[in-house]
Scaffold this motif. Structure first.
Motif, PDB file in Angstrom:
ATOM      1  N   LEU A 280       0.857  -1.265   0.223  1.00  7.18           N
ATOM      2  CA  LEU A 280       0.116   0.402   0.193  1.00  7.18           C
ATOM      3  C   LEU A 280       0.956   0.969  -0.419  1.00  7.18           C
ATOM      4  O   LEU A 280       0.057   2.457  -0.808  1.00  7.18           O
ATOM      5  CB  LEU A 280      -0.798  -0.369   1.069  1.00  7.18           C
ATOM      6  CG  LEU A 280      -2.019  -1.083   1.422  1.00  7.18           C
ATOM      7  CD1 LEU A 280      -2.470  -1.098   2.758  1.00  7.18           C
ATOM      8  CD2 LEU A 280      -2.388  -0.852  -0.386  1.00  7.18           C
ATOM      9  N   LYS A 296      -9.244   2.653  -2.055  1.00  7.80           N
ATOM     10  CA  LYS A 296      -8.704   1.277  -2.258  1.00  7.80           C
ATOM     11  C   LYS A 296      -8.230   0.483  -2.556  1.00  7.80           C
ATOM     12  O   LYS A 296      -7.726  -0.585  -2.773  1.00  7.80           O
ATOM     13  CB  LYS A 296     -10.627   1.356  -1.373  1.00  7.80           C
ATOM     14  CG  LYS A 296     -10.200  -0.206  -0.072  1.00  7.80           C
ATOM     15  CD  LYS A 296     -11.565  -0.592  -0.073  1.00  7.80           C
ATOM     16  CE  LYS A 296     -11.244  -1.726   0.782  1.00  7.80           C
ATOM     17  NZ  LYS A 296     -12.650  -2.524   1.989  1.00  7.80           N
ATOM     18  N   ASN A 297      -8.574   0.947  -4.613  1.00 13.13           N
ATOM     19  CA  ASN A 297      -9.127  -0.626  -4.966  1.00 13.13           C
ATOM     20  C   ASN A 297      -8.415  -0.523  -6.492  1.00 13.13           C
ATOM     21  O   ASN A 297      -8.413  -0.899  -7.653  1.00 13.13           O
ATOM     22  CB  ASN A 297     -10.428  -1.686  -5.387  1.00 13.13           C
ATOM     23  CG  ASN A 297     -11.087  -2.187  -3.966  1.00 13.13           C
ATOM     24  OD1 ASN A 297     -10.062  -2.874  -3.723  1.00 13.13           O
ATOM     25  ND2 ASN A 297     -12.046  -1.820  -4.282  1.00 13.13           N
TER      26      ASN A 297
END
Length: 331
Positions: A280, A296-297
């Motif tokens: 991340l 987030k994705n």
């Protein structure tokens, strides 16, 4: 278009850009006229993708970079760079000499001036070429990664210490203050001994759990030990595999995912062209660096790979600087 053709195209652009900078006296330092700020430029030039999109009425992707076609004068040089890049990708950093990091930094500064600007002011020296875990055992590196998965560094160190003591192995004092599971044991001259696969297999799941391991982690470590003890895995076999082969082999074992494989490739096998897209911190830093919205994705793996083509064949070094970038600038 195949991966090879795309790589050649990006290499062609790198050579052409470097040649143009050389012709104008640019040594590779970032200037206001040529500095890349993500998918756009500040020199007023419209990327080729957007030109084509405007002509067709279709909005171009802000992710995909575009490269100029190679000229006849650059063909020989492009072929030489492509051959060199292939050799770099296939060899571990530790075999490429002490000047490897400097060569990588110079290349990244030419192909990505904005990254070069950050490299020039980064207060830390790149440690990718430094040996991690002095024992040199692939089994130790992978087992340790499993122990450290998804828990805090403090908890992981405590469990790791208890695990070693199951085998009457003592930790040096350096481990008490260490945070990085891939550390080099501080100032200690030797790393603690690590149990062999057969020694681990002699322990029951309940005994392993008494060290603080979860049921699943105990099972994972026993399965990993079985793979090494049977000869299915070894230091020699893993070191001789390509990055893709290592990834396919290890992710077939329970408890080892792609993130663990990427860290293993970078910090234990010292592979130079790894892009840990599941990390991340790397993803966030890349989005900031290239001016891409972070979600987030999103962006997807393929989009990050496309952005990082400008870093090949030194993506491991660029990823290391992405970690430093995130430590330096708050998102």
């Amino acid at each position: 278009m195949s991966v090879l053709r795309r790589s050649s195209r990006l290499l062609a652009k790198s050579v052409i850009d470097a040649t143009m900078r050389g012709a104008t006296g640019d040594s590779g330092a970032t200037t206001s006229k040529a500095r890349i700020i993500g998918p756009k430029r500040v020199d007023g030039r419209v990327p080729l993708k957007k030109q084509r999109a405007s002509a067709s009425g279709v909005k171009g992707s802000p992710i995909k970079a575009n490269a100029a076609a190679p000229t006849a004068a650059n063909i020989v040089e492009i072929k030489a760079v492509t051959t060199t890049s292939t050799a770099i990708i296939s060899a571990p950093i530790s075999t490429q000499g002490t000047d490897f990091i400097e060569t990588a930094k110079q290349h990244l500064s030419r192909t990505d001036p904005r990254l070069g600007e950050f490299i020039a002011r980064c207060p830390k020296a790149c440690t990718l070429i430094s040996p991690r875990g002095k024992s040199g055992s692939c089994f130790e590196a992978l087992a340790k990664s499993i122990i450290y998965q998804q828990i805090s560094g403090l908890a992981a160190r405590a469990i790791y210490a208890k695990f070693l003591r199951l085998f009457d192995l003592d930790l040096p004092k350096a481990i008490v203050v260490s945070v990085d599971p891939n550390d080099d044991w501080g100032e200690q001259s030797t790393a603690p001994r690590f149990p062999t696969p057969s020694q681990v297999l002699s322990m029951s799941i309940d005994t392993l759990r008494s060290a603080g391991l979860s049921l699943r982690k105990a099972e994972y470590i026993l399965e990993l030990a079985q793979q090494f003890n049977s000869g299915n895995l070894s230091d020699v076999s893993l070191s001789s595999m390509s990055d893709e082969q290592v990834s396919r082999t290890l992710t077939s074992i329970r408890g080892i995912g792609q993130w663990t494989v990427d860290m293993f490739l970078m910090f234990h096998l010292h592979r130079p062209n790894v892009l840990p897209t599941l990390d991340l911190a790397v993803k966030k830093a890349m989005c900031q660096h290239f001016g891409v919205p972070y979600g987030k994705n999103t962006p997807k793996h393929a989009e990050l790979v496309e952005l990082a083509k400008v870093w090949e064949p030194y993506r491991s070094v660029a990823a290391w600087y992405m970690w430093q970038l995130l430590d330096t600038v708050t998102l």
